[in-house]
Design an enzyme around this catalytic site. Sequence first.
Site, PDB file in Angstrom:
ATOM      1  N   THR A 402       0.513  -0.725   0.136  1.00  0.00           N
ATOM      2  CA  THR A 402      -0.347  -0.134  -0.123  1.00  0.00           C
ATOM      3  C   THR A 402       0.778   1.600  -0.251  1.00  0.00           C
ATOM      4  O   THR A 402       2.164   1.332   0.326  1.00  0.00           O
ATOM      5  CB  THR A 402      -0.784  -0.275   1.040  1.00  0.00           C
ATOM      6  N   THR A 420      -4.360   1.703  -1.216  1.00  0.00           N
ATOM      7  CA  THR A 420      -3.936   0.637  -2.078  1.00  0.00           C
ATOM      8  C   THR A 420      -4.303  -0.015  -3.444  1.00  0.00           C
ATOM      9  O   THR A 420      -5.383   0.960  -3.581  1.00  0.00           O
ATOM     10  CB  THR A 420      -3.991  -0.095  -0.365  1.00  0.00           C
ATOM     11  N   GLU A 422      -3.803  -3.014  -2.664  1.00  0.00           N
ATOM     12  CA  GLU A 422      -3.793  -4.708  -1.623  1.00  0.00           C
ATOM     13  C   GLU A 422      -2.810  -5.281  -1.687  1.00  0.00           C
ATOM     14  O   GLU A 422      -1.501  -4.482  -1.401  1.00  0.00           O
ATOM     15  CB  GLU A 422      -5.064  -5.409  -2.067  1.00  0.00           C
ATOM     16  N   GLU A 441      -8.525  -6.494  -2.393  1.00  0.00           N
ATOM     17  CA  GLU A 441      -9.219  -5.794  -2.208  1.00  0.00           C
ATOM     18  C   GLU A 441     -10.083  -6.761  -1.478  1.00  0.00           C
ATOM     19  O   GLU A 441     -10.533  -7.089   0.075  1.00  0.00           O
ATOM     20  CB  GLU A 441      -9.782  -4.761  -2.305  1.00  0.00           C
ATOM     21  N   SER A 463     -10.346  -3.564   6.638  1.00  0.00           N
ATOM     22  CA  SER A 463      -8.703  -2.471   6.279  1.00  0.00           C
ATOM     23  C   SER A 463      -8.123  -2.088   7.901  1.00  0.00           C
ATOM     24  O   SER A 463      -8.334  -2.324   8.531  1.00  0.00           O
ATOM     25  CB  SER A 463      -8.376  -1.362   5.834  1.00  0.00           C
ATOM     26  N   GLY A 484       1.483  -1.310   4.987  1.00  0.00           N
ATOM     27  CA  GLY A 484       1.549  -3.263   5.475  1.00  0.00           C
ATOM     28  C   GLY A 484       0.393  -4.121   5.669  1.00  0.00           C
ATOM     29  O   GLY A 484       0.908  -4.819   7.304  1.00  0.00           O
ATOM     30  N   GLY A 485      -0.203  -3.676   5.459  1.00  0.00           N
ATOM     31  CA  GLY A 485      -1.562  -4.787   6.179  1.00  0.00           C
ATOM     32  C   GLY A 485      -1.520  -4.597   7.622  1.00  0.00           C
ATOM     33  O   GLY A 485      -1.785  -3.378   7.591  1.00  0.00           O
TER      34      GLY A 485
HETATM   35  N1  GLU Z   1      -5.386  -4.403   2.275  1.00  0.00           N
HETATM   36  C1  GLU Z   1      -4.339  -3.643   3.467  1.00  0.00           C
HETATM   37  C2  GLU Z   1      -6.155  -2.751   4.091  1.00  0.00           C
HETATM   38  O1  GLU Z   1      -6.552  -2.522   3.859  1.00  0.00           O
HETATM   39  C3  GLU Z   1      -3.896  -2.977   3.052  1.00  0.00           C
HETATM   40  C4  GLU Z   1      -2.878  -3.761   2.289  1.00  0.00           C
HETATM   41  C5  GLU Z   1      -1.332  -3.595   2.968  1.00  0.00           C
HETATM   42  O2  GLU Z   1      -0.931  -2.699   3.295  1.00  0.00           O
HETATM   43  O3  GLU Z   1      -0.370  -4.556   2.537  1.00  0.00           O
HETATM   44  O4  GLU Z   1      -5.746  -3.070   5.363  1.00  0.00           O
END
Ligand code: GLU
Length: 586
Positions: A402, A420, A422, A441, A463, A484-485
């Site tokens: 992201t 992002t 994803e 996503e 998210s 960073g998810g």
């Molecule tokens: N899909 C993740 C979220 O919405 C973000 C993706 C990422 O930063 O790796 O939390």
Amino acid sequence: MTLPRRPARTVLVSTIILTLILPPAAWAKTPVATGSGGAVATISEPASKAALAILNQGGNAVDAAVAAAATLGVTDPFSCGIGGGGFMVIYLAKDKRVITIDHRETAPASFTPTVFQQDGKEMDFDTVVASGMSVGVPGTVRGWHEALDRYGSMSFKQVLAPAIAVASSGFTVNANFSRLVEESRAKFNMFPDTAALYLRNGKAIQPGSTLRNPGMAKAYRELAAGGVKVFYEGKIGRAVVDAVNQPRVASGVHVRAGQMTMADLANYEARLRQPVHSTYRGYDLYGMPLPSSGGIAIAEALNILEGYDLKAMPKDKAEHLYLEASRLAFADRNAYLADPEYVEAPVAGLLSKDYAARRRELINPDQASVQAPAGDPYPFQNDPSVPLRPNANKLLAEGAHTTHLTVSDKDGNIVAYTYTIESWGGSGIVVPGYGFLLNNEMTDFDFSGPAPNVPEAGKRPRSSMSPTLAFKNGKPAFSIGSPGGATIITTVLQTIFNYVDLGMSMPDALNAPRLSERNGPATDVEPGFAGTAQAVALEKRGQHWNKPQEIGAANALVFNPDGTVTAVSEGHRHGAGSALVQKSAH
Ligand code: GLU
């Protein structure tokens, strides 16, 4: 209990060697700029320059944020773009008000709770990622439109101009970009439009090459000329729907098609939402509300930490408490949080200081706990009738990337924006003729219940994105955010802890080795951390580590007491960032 199914990202050997030999303070110099007027921090120099150009033309922070985001869509296309979505937190200085724009991708009307199951079993994660099924209705363009229309001062045409220039004339591919293509090579090779853009004879485009993206320049030009409708009701939308429903694949490759309609696009709305407000040691924090779990989880962990005199204790004890507080907040996040239009989450209870005190009682200051169950926030909710009492407590597959950017202007407006597609490279599907990647996503949903975050028609997957603004005595103090998810939550939390509790400067707080405890069997750490005195001290308290990987790529602004602003970006992560101010103090 499952760990993220994505393999740990490859880390450059040179980084490992550097971090083993040198203490964190000697890591590559963090880009920092202090001055007055507007300021910007992003992970990409062309994007920061685009924001600065717009500020210099008289644009405000919202205009500049969209300009930077559009440029990141060109230079960081694997992290973000108009094929995805995001969350923007805006401080409007004149009104002294914080608002958020949720433009998260949304499940098409065809979705059901079993969409990612076959024969009663969850489908393979990576197979779903690289398919039309994983693509949610993109929210980025609607989000930019709402931001500009309501709070900006410029048109799409003006703010997209810098990105169009970069996409048309090209930019120099760096080692990080090339490595990301290499890591996604198998996925990109499945889709000829993607391979044509980012691969050369089947191999990753090499560092030093100039990359032009005429398709993306065309998409931006069409948006500049025709506005938001071109995307949601016009030519670009048609191309998106076709790419989702009939992905163009290389010969011999089979991928699952999605089921998205033009009505899904036409019905897409961005949501203006009240931010999550919490307090921490004299700061007022404003973060992203659901469907991002970020603001709530960070607030809960900080509420737990607030009960300790962290400054007075040894660093390893304070860090142990940081890890344990994060673990407890994640147990609740995983159990309760999802799209608020579908799930009645006990948000008030989770944010209550009394509930945090109850959670704090579970922490042993000398011994790490093992995966914690969710707590019961309902008695703290003032609403004991809420029926949902889920017990799900599993780690979800999380994307690794992201992008986050932050901008302020001379009038004191601030934008913290995380957006992002994803996974690295999203679904891997480039929209033919338009040069942008579609998100994956929908894999942020749980593939099966009973967790609240199951797929449903029109729902937004939970998210972790956490663009955050902090104020002290009513005045802006700092902004912070990261990709960073699910590690986004811990990166923002740890940076606040480093800055507020450990008394680090913001550059040091950002540069410090990251530890991410998300209620898993072990804590994620970065290369070079294991074996350090800090690691050994934490191990004595029962903490242990996963295989190292780089975590996050944060940016921050600090509003100094003398009226200047300091922009801070990463010094060594994700190829290093860029921090710029309108009028330099030096
Ligand atoms: N899909 C993740 C979220 O919405 C973000 C993706 C990422 O930063 O790796 O939390």
